[in-house]
Design a protein around this motif. Structure first.
Motif, PDB file in Angstrom:
ATOM      1  N   PHE A 178       4.609  -2.927  -0.060  1.00  0.00           N
ATOM      2  CA  PHE A 178       4.315  -1.588  -0.159  1.00  0.00           C
ATOM      3  C   PHE A 178       5.660  -1.113  -0.227  1.00  0.00           C
ATOM      4  O   PHE A 178       5.877   0.240  -0.861  1.00  0.00           O
ATOM      5  CB  PHE A 178       3.006  -1.706   0.704  1.00  0.00           C
ATOM      6  N   PRO A 194       1.176  -1.816   9.375  1.00  0.00           N
ATOM      7  CA  PRO A 194       1.161  -3.110   8.384  1.00  0.00           C
ATOM      8  C   PRO A 194       1.028  -4.370   8.545  1.00  0.00           C
ATOM      9  O   PRO A 194       2.043  -5.091   9.213  1.00  0.00           O
ATOM     10  CB  PRO A 194       2.236  -2.691   7.055  1.00  0.00           C
ATOM     11  N   THR A 195       0.993  -5.577   8.003  1.00  0.00           N
ATOM     12  CA  THR A 195       0.884  -6.779   7.642  1.00  0.00           C
ATOM     13  C   THR A 195       2.581  -7.422   7.057  1.00  0.00           C
ATOM     14  O   THR A 195       3.141  -6.421   6.306  1.00  0.00           O
ATOM     15  CB  THR A 195       0.154  -7.821   7.574  1.00  0.00           C
ATOM     16  N   MET A 245       0.261   1.823   7.816  1.00  0.00           N
ATOM     17  CA  MET A 245      -0.331   1.718   6.908  1.00  0.00           C
ATOM     18  C   MET A 245      -1.260   2.652   5.756  1.00  0.00           C
ATOM     19  O   MET A 245      -2.216   2.378   6.997  1.00  0.00           O
ATOM     20  CB  MET A 245      -1.009   0.332   5.846  1.00  0.00           C
ATOM     21  N   GLU A 274       3.131  -9.028   5.257  1.00  0.00           N
ATOM     22  CA  GLU A 274       2.986  -9.201   3.452  1.00  0.00           C
ATOM     23  C   GLU A 274       2.821  -7.611   2.700  1.00  0.00           C
ATOM     24  O   GLU A 274       3.645  -6.797   2.418  1.00  0.00           O
ATOM     25  CB  GLU A 274       1.706 -10.082   3.193  1.00  0.00           C
ATOM     26  N   ASP A 275       1.741  -6.463   3.627  1.00  0.00           N
ATOM     27  CA  ASP A 275       1.868  -4.850   3.375  1.00  0.00           C
ATOM     28  C   ASP A 275       3.537  -5.339   3.079  1.00  0.00           C
ATOM     29  O   ASP A 275       3.520  -3.859   2.091  1.00  0.00           O
ATOM     30  CB  ASP A 275       1.010  -4.574   4.308  1.00  0.00           C
ATOM     31  N   TYR A 276       4.191  -4.809   4.390  1.00  0.00           N
ATOM     32  CA  TYR A 276       5.389  -4.962   4.534  1.00  0.00           C
ATOM     33  C   TYR A 276       5.783  -4.561   3.392  1.00  0.00           C
ATOM     34  O   TYR A 276       7.239  -4.033   3.375  1.00  0.00           O
ATOM     35  CB  TYR A 276       5.675  -4.677   5.736  1.00  0.00           C
ATOM     36  N   ARG A 297      -4.755   3.167   4.297  1.00  0.00           N
ATOM     37  CA  ARG A 297      -5.750   3.472   3.002  1.00  0.00           C
ATOM     38  C   ARG A 297      -6.654   4.243   2.637  1.00  0.00           C
ATOM     39  O   ARG A 297      -7.518   4.801   3.989  1.00  0.00           O
ATOM     40  CB  ARG A 297      -5.871   1.700   3.593  1.00  0.00           C
ATOM     41  N   ARG A 349      -3.420   1.153  -0.882  1.00  0.00           N
ATOM     42  CA  ARG A 349      -2.336   1.707   0.284  1.00  0.00           C
ATOM     43  C   ARG A 349      -1.227   2.586   0.536  1.00  0.00           C
ATOM     44  O   ARG A 349      -0.776   1.861  -0.955  1.00  0.00           O
ATOM     45  CB  ARG A 349      -2.776  -0.169   1.098  1.00  0.00           C
TER      46      ARG A 349
END
Ligand code: SAM
Length: 449
Positions: A161, A153-154, A98, A156-158, A100, A107
């Motif tokens: 996004f 990435p967490t 990720m 959640e991010d993964y 940022r 992000r």
């Protein structure tokens, strides 16, 4: 030559071929890399009692990188509890990372990283090679010197996004699904449809701890199965992939082929497909008595249709609960106040100074309130809205949220820092609330209904 770990925090190989170590007292020492890497392992210098190893102790670096915040790559691997099951220490080929934007905070998922890959952004190009070898929070510059911060990435991010092939179950709902399943590491769970693999990954992460749990994930469409398989494999270097059996086919047919009518061995089922009511009988034949079936429906009318199906066909299922998962994210930011009449007790300049410190880290974006002819600055609309009224309307619920600006006084301010700071505090202006309803059904014995 022995390098004491306490004295050396980072050891790396520059493109020039020099080995650099950042000394505990701040001095940078160089030695010829060839002299070290050319040695047999037995003759190499020691670092913390171990022979220096090219892959373990060296990363490619530039001089600019040496000036960046120091990252100690040895801290994770020496953990007495064993290897961490968290993010990787350094980016490598095949990773999804990720980036940022250090100015806007925006992000972007990048990867899988390849030898000659590159990412184009509004602020310039970054070659994947510039990311490989870097650790979390390293600064990555575009060819125009615009800064991005590297993160792994967490989950959640993964999920949020990643590019999509179907509508995923969002993390907040995935967590509620796991709660309704009472998911534990030894569970055998059936999921249909697989879709993007978002829920699959959440489930797999819980059952992949070596306690024998498994996820059978079924989708009608082979393209979805393949995409989801890749999606799961690319997260955290595939560490959750082995917990999942991906199968392409119709849910009813796969269940009939895999389980005999008397083998009720499945601990729980999750249904996220167009017509879940059509599969209730099939799943109730494989789920253990008192096991859960969690169904994701976009509206409550479909929830009623589901329950009516159970009533009409006298299926061995009982309604347990229906859940709407709402989540309200809040925006908390220090605010710079730039004109005297808006200062709260002279705190504004202090606040601006403190906010400046946060900016340098690239973590906290400050809202700026400043006067403009005829009203408040348009570009600072966020902050302006918050100050215009003492309360703001939360768009998600119509509920009024008071005290959009708060002033806090730290209990023990560090010398030279302000005694009070103004903060914006209000719900974010994008919806993170309703997405669907989750219905939990419980299996009972056939004939009990
Ligand atoms: C909304 S998506 C599921 C999204 C998924 N839960 C996620 O987190 O990404 C619905 C999926 O169900 C699949 N599907 C529809 N009917 C099916 C059936 N009879 N058997 C198996 N899969 C089915 C579709 O191909 C589609 O991929």
């Amino acid at each position: 030559m022995s390098l004491a770990r306490s004295a050396w925090r980072v050891v790396s190989v520059g493109r020039s071929g020099a080995v650099a170590g950042v000394h505990g007292h701040g001095a940078i020492r160089f030695a010829a890399v060839a002299a070290i890497l050319g040695q047999s392992p037995r003759n190499r210098p020691l670092l913390g009692g171990q022979a220096v190893h090219p892959a373990r102790h060296f990363v490619t670096t530039t001089e600019a990188e040496l000036r960046a915040p120091i990252e100690d790559s040895t801290t994770c691997s020496t953990d007495p509890m064993g290897p961490k099951l968290l993010a990787p220490e350094r980016a490598q080929l095949g990773d999804v990372v990720m980036l940022r934007d250090m100015k806007s905070g925006k992000r972007t998922l990048v990867g899988p990283l390849t030898e000659d890959g590159a990412i184009k952004s509004h602020a310039g190009v970054i070659a994947h090679r510039a990311i490989i070898g870097k650790g979390a929070r390293a600064q990555i510059l575009t060819h125009k010197s615009h800064g991005f911060m590297l993160h792994f990435p967490t989950l959640e991010d993964y999920v949020l996004f990643a590019p999509r092939t179907a509508t995923p179950i969002y993390p907040k709902d995935a967590h509620a699904v796991m709660q309704l399943l009472d998911l534990s590491p030894d569970h055998h769970i059936v999921e249909a449809g697989t879709g993007t693999g978002s829920l699959t990954l959440h489930l797999a992460r819980v059952v992949s701890g070596g306690s024998g749990g498994r996820i059978l994930s079924i989708d009608l469409r082979a393209t979805h199965t393949t995409h989801a398989e890749n999606f799961v494999s690319r997260f955290r270097r595939g560490r959750y992939r082995d917990a999942v059996d991906f199968v392409t086919g119709d849910l009813g047919e796969v269940l009939a082929a895999r389980y005999t009518s008397t083998s009720r061995v499945v601990d729980g089922v999750v249904l996220d497909l167009l017509n879940p009511w059509a599969y209730l009988e099939a799943v109730s034949r494989v789920v253990k008595p008192d096991g859960a079936i969690v169904v994701y429906v976009p509206n409550i009318t479909q929830g009623i249709k589901l329950l009516d199906e159970i009533r009409v066909h006298r299926l061995p299922l009982v309604f347990d609960k229906a859940l709407e998962v709402t989540q309200r994210e809040w925006d908390l930011r220090p605010v710079k106040i730039k004109w005297p009449e808006m200062k709260a007790g002279g705190a504004a300049e202090d606040a601006a100074a403190d906010v400046g410190a946060s900016d340098a880290d690239g973590d906290v974006g400050a809202a700026v309130l400043e006067p403009k002819a005829g009203g408040l600055s348009e570009s600072e609309g966020d902050a302006a809205d918050a100050t215009r009224s003492a309360s703001v309307d939360s768009s998600a619920s119509g509920e009024v949220v008071p005290n959009a600006i708060a002033t806090v006084a730290p209990a023990a301010p560090r010398t030279g820092l302000p005694t009070s700071v103004d903060w914006i505090c209000r719900p974010v202006n994008y919806a993170t609330g309703h997405t669907a309803f989750l219905l939990k059904l419980k299996c009972i014995a056939w004939g009990e209904a």
